[in-house]
Design an enzyme around this catalytic site. Structure first.
Site, PDB file in Angstrom:
ATOM      1  N   ALA A   1       3.285  32.953 127.050  1.00 34.74           N
ATOM      2  CA  ALA A   1       4.166  33.218 128.433  1.00 34.74           C
ATOM      3  C   ALA A   1       5.534  33.034 128.104  1.00 34.74           C
ATOM      4  O   ALA A   1       5.979  32.629 127.250  1.00 34.74           O
ATOM      5  CB  ALA A   1       3.396  32.368 129.565  1.00 34.74           C
ATOM      6  N   ASN A   2       6.156  33.052 129.195  1.00 33.12           N
ATOM      7  CA  ASN A   2       7.812  32.683 129.353  1.00 33.12           C
ATOM      8  C   ASN A   2       8.213  32.162 130.584  1.00 33.12           C
ATOM      9  O   ASN A   2       7.239  31.908 131.429  1.00 33.12           O
ATOM     10  CB  ASN A   2       8.626  33.917 129.036  1.00 33.12           C
ATOM     11  CG  ASN A   2       8.441  35.188 129.967  1.00 33.12           C
ATOM     12  OD1 ASN A   2       8.728  35.005 130.911  1.00 33.12           O
ATOM     13  ND2 ASN A   2       7.645  36.133 129.469  1.00 33.12           N
TER      14      ASN A   2
END
Ligand code: PMT
Length: 408
Positions: free
Chosen positions: A208-209
Site C-alpha cells: 500500500a502507500n
C-alpha cells in the site's frame, strides 16, 4: 440559502429516527418546508405528533387513506418537493426501494417520484455489512440515489462499526450541497479516483502507500458543488463520502480500473488516486508461513494497469478533459511535464511528495497545474482549496464564455 425550499422527508424504522427530529429542527431553522412520511417502523421510534409539531404540517403514513388521498395523494406528495430525503433509511426500506416495491406510502412515493433522492442509511453493523445490503446499496447508487453516511462508531445495540446514521449536521450539509450546486457543471458527468490501492501479498498482507484520500475526495466534493454528476472511485480511505457524490469503494488497482470503466461515459476524469504500480503476480490464497531458518519469501511483481493512461487513450469513450496527478520527489515540474505527455492526459497536477512536505496524508498541498501551455505555480493551500480552484478551472474549460473570452 435553503429558504423557500421544500423537502419530502421519509422516516423509516430505526432507532436513529430520534436524530431526525433534530434534523427537522435544523432544516426548519434554515427556512425549509417539510412534508413528512412516517413509516409503520418509523412510528415505533418517533410519533407523528412530535414530527408534525416540528414540521408544522400534517404527517402522512397511510397509502390508502381517503382523507390523505383527498388532501395529498402519494403522486402529488412525491412531486411537490424538490428533494426527497430518507432519514433514517433502514436496511428494510433500502431493500424495498431496490426491489421497486410500492406496498406502503413511503415505497409508493419513492417509486413514483421524479425528484432526486438522498438516503441516510442507519442499521446494525452486521446488517450494513451483509452482502444483500451491499448489493441493494450498489443498485440504488447505480440508479442515481444520493447517499450521506453511514458513520462508524458505537451503536445503540452495543456493537461498534459502520451503520450509524450520519449526524443531523452532516445530513443538513448534504442537503445544502445539493441545493447550492452552482450548476456551472450541471449536466456534465465527472469521474474522480482517490486514495491508495491495496495489492494482496497473501490473504492477510498487502502492498500500500500513505495516500489518505483527502485530496481526491475534496475534488469530488468540489466538482459536485459545481453541479457535476460525480462518481468517486476510491481505494481504502477513512474519509467520509462527499455529499451527493456516488461513491464506489474498491481495494486493488484492477478493481479501480473496472469501476472507472463502469462509470463511463464521463466528460471529466480526475485521477488523484495513488495507484500501486505493481502487484504480486500470483498471491497465494493461504497465509505465507514464517518457517524457522527459512529465507524471507521473494515476491514476484507484475505491472498494474495504468488507469489514467487507459482513460486518456484516444477513442469514443475518452472523457473530454482528463486530469492526472503527479507525485514527485525532486525536479517536480520537469518530471510531471514528461508524465503528462507519456500518459496522454490534458492536464497534470504536480505535487511534491518529498519527506517533510506532508503531502501524503496531510491537509495542505503545494501544486503546479501543468497543461500544454506550461506550468502554473499555486501557493501552499488547504486540500479543499486546491480542489475548489481545480474544479473552477475545469468549469472554465467547459464554459463557452471563457472559451470565447480566451479567443479574444
Ligand atoms: O490522498 P492524500 O493523502 O490526500 O494525498 C494526495 C496525493 C499525494 C495522493 C495526490 O495529490 C496525488 O499526487 N495523487 C497521485 C499519486 C500518484 O500515484 O502519482 P504518480 O505520479 O505515481 O501517478 C501519476 C498519475 O497516474 C496519477 O494521476 C495516478 O492516479 C495515475 N496512475 C498511476 C499508476 C497507475 N497504475 N494508474 C494510474 O492511474
Amino acid at each position: 440559502m435553503l429558504k423557500g425550499k421544500r423537502i419530502l422527508l421519509v422516516i423509516a424504522g430505526s432507532i436513529a429516527a430520534y436524530k431526525t427530529l433534530d434534523l427537522i429542527r435544523r432544516l426548519r431553522e434554515q427556512g425549509v418546508a417539510i412534508s413528512a412520511i412516517l413509516t409503520k417502523g418509523g412510528a415505533e421510534f418517533v410519533t407523528a405528533l412530535s414530527v408534525g409539531s416540528l414540521t408544522g404540517e400534517k404527517v402522512y403514513s397511510e397509502l390508502f387513506s381517503l382523507t390523505d388521498e383527498a388532501e395529498m395523494g402519494h403522486i402529488r406528495l412525491s412531486r411537490q418537493a424538490e428533494l426527497v430525503v430518507v432519514a433514517p433509511a433502514s436496511a428494510d426500506l433500502m431493500a424495498r426501494m431496490a426491489a421497486g416495491m410500492a406496498d406502503d406510502l413511503a415505497t409508493a412515493t419513492l417509486l413514483a417520484t421524479d425528484k432526486p433522492v438522498l438516503i441516510a442509511p442507519a442499521m446494525n453493523v452486521m446488517m450494513w455489512r451483509n452482502a444483500a445490503t451491499a448489493a441493494n446499496l450498489a443498485l440504488l447508487k447505480s440508479r442515481g440515489i444520493l447517499t450521506v453516511g453511514p458513520n462508524s462508531g458505537e451503536m445503540a445495540d452495543g456493537e461498534s462499526g459502520p451503520g450509524r446514521m450520519a449526524e443531523p449536521a452532516e445530513i443538513l450539509a448534504a442537503v445544502e450541497s445539493f441545493f447550492t450546486a452552482s450548476g456551472v457543471l450541471k449536466g456534465r458527468r465527472a469521474l474522480v479516483t482517490s486514495g491508495p490501492t491495496h495489492e494482496a501479498i497473501d490473504p492477510v498482507r498487502y502492498i500500500a502507500n500513505h495516500s489518505s484520500g483527502k485530496q481526491g475526495h475534496a475534488i469530488a466534493a468540489a466538482l459536485r458543488r459545481l453541479g457535476a454528476e460525480t462518481t468517486l472511485v476510491t481505494g481504502p480511505s477513512m474519509e467520509p463520502d462527499p455529499p451527493g457524490v456516488s461513491v464506489v469503494r474498491i481495494t486493488s488497482a484492477s478493481e479501480m480500473l473496472a469501476a472507472c470503466e463502469a462509470a463511463l461515459p464521463a466528460e471529466i476524469a480526475v485521477c488523484a488516486a495513488a495507484v500501486a504500480d505493481w502487484r504480486v503476480a500470483d498471491p497465494p490464497t493461504a497465509k505465507i508461513k514464517k518457517a524457522a531458518g527459512a529465507p524471507p519469501p521473494r515476491l514476484e511483481l507484475v505491472e498494474n494497469p495504468d488507469i489514467l493512461a487507459t482513460l486518456a487513450t484516444p477513442g469514443k469513450r475518452r472523457p473530454a478533459l482528463v486530469v492526472g496527478f503527479a507525485a514527485e520527489t525532486g525536479d517536480v515540474v520537469r518530471l510531471a511535464t514528461d508524465k503528462r505527455r507519456r500518459k496522454g492526459c490534458d492536464w497534470i497536477v504536480a505535487n511534491d511528495v518529498s519527506p517533510g512536505t506532508g503531502t501524503f496524508g496531510g491537509d495542505r498541498n503545494r501544486v503546479h497545474l501543468i497543461s500544454e501551455s506550461g506550468a502554473e505555480a499555486w501557493p501552499l493551500l488547504g486540500k479543499a482549496e486546491v480542489a475548489r480552484r481545480l474544479a473552477e478551472r475545469i468549469a472554465q474549460h467547459f464554459s463557452p464564455v471563457s472559451k470565447h473570452e480566451a479567443a479574444q
